[in-house]
Scaffold this active site. Sequence first.
Site, PDB file in Angstrom:
ATOM      1  N   LYS A   1       0.845  -1.205   0.000  1.00  4.37           N
ATOM      2  CA  LYS A   1       0.000   0.000   0.000  1.00  4.37           C
ATOM      3  C   LYS A   1       0.874   1.247   0.000  1.00  4.37           C
ATOM      4  CE  LYS A   1      -3.788  -2.522   2.048  1.00  4.37           C
ATOM      5  NZ  LYS A   1      -4.462  -3.054   3.224  1.00  4.37           N
TER       6      LYS A   1
ATOM      7  N   ASP B   1     -11.327   2.541   4.089  1.00  3.95           N
ATOM      8  CA  ASP B   1     -11.688   1.127   3.954  1.00  3.95           C
ATOM      9  C   ASP B   1     -13.208   0.958   3.854  1.00  3.95           C
ATOM     10  OD1 ASP B   1     -10.145  -1.065   3.565  1.00  3.95           O
ATOM     11  OD2 ASP B   1      -9.800  -1.518   5.689  1.00  3.95           O
TER      12      ASP B   1
ATOM     13  N   GLN C   1      -5.164  -2.093   9.556  1.00  2.00           N
ATOM     14  CA  GLN C   1      -5.006  -3.379   8.873  1.00  2.00           C
ATOM     15  C   GLN C   1      -5.698  -4.484   9.669  1.00  2.00           C
ATOM     16  OE1 GLN C   1      -3.621  -3.844   5.773  1.00  2.00           O
ATOM     17  NE2 GLN C   1      -4.353  -5.942   5.960  1.00  2.00           N
TER      18      GLN C   1
END
Length: 302
Positions: A68, A135, A112
Amino acid sequence: MTSMNDLLISGGDERTPGGAILMDGNRLRDEIVAKLAQTIAAVGSPPVCLATVLVGDDAPSQRYVRNKHVQAGKAGMQSRNEILPADAGQAQVEDVVGRLANDPSVHGILVQSPLPNGYDEEKVLSLIPADKDVDGLTSQSMGRLVRGLPGLVGCTPLGVIRLLERYGVATSGQRAVVIGRSTLVGLPLSLLLARKGIDATVTIAHSRTADLVDVCRNADIVIGAVGQAHLITAAHIKPGAAVIDVGISRTEAGIVGDVDFDAVQAVAGAITPMPGGTGPMTIACLLENTLSAARLQGSFPV
Ligand code: NAD
């Protein structure tokens, strides 16, 4: 039925041995990242910043986060990685996320997943403001999606939509089957596909679905988001259908998708590889969401 003539093929796009269009996620990721870099440079490169929070030392999570940051750099974005040990504790993780939430130089926050055992992930997510929720996982973001309001939607579902768009797969009035109903992938993807403007007729299949072959075999678009190796066979697929593989199973032979690629590519009109399909698109859409987040916060020209 999705005929192959409907699909958009541009120079360099590949076909599988059976003639299906290969929906190449690495290629589309590179196209999207290059476009983001251009967009940012075109307005004088104002800072656009993604922050990730990584708790513990799970190797795949470390790899995902590293990727990322590499791609964020290519997109002309800044990125920060907050790394905490697995035993940091709930309060410390919440403190880090809370500080990022209040930091005006941070536009997108990604925690994460999964957090190590013992953490209350819902509580951590609830600290991320909807406009920084790159997200798309918080209750507020999911609520905006359900209500059709502007907001950030999950990177993997958005990546699937971008693949369908890029390869010219018709969606309006088409039958789509999404296999999997998680809040991470299946459910938001089903909502996106049914949205005005995309207009697919969506069926959600799941672990209690009876006769999956029968549910899938009339579909124009089949998306596997289960995590069961080679669940989807040629028998599930109508000739010419578009098949997208989200599922990831780690086997001794390496990463395997939900789709039996070798068999299905012979009947499909278009198909994603695994790996190299939805995975890179998840990262591309994370960066797309980070730029959208900067816009939502008024830090980037609309
Ligand atoms: P999950 O375990 O939360 O959900 C799996 C879903 O599959 C459930 O809704 C379940 O009802 C359904 N299911 C289970 N067995 C089934 C069966 N036999 N028939 C039909 N449906 C069945 O998983 P998730 O978080 O939604 O992830 C799904 C898969 O996608 C996993 O393999 C995950 O690793 C992968 N994934 C990939 C990406 C990517 O970028 N490619 C991103 C996120 C997740």
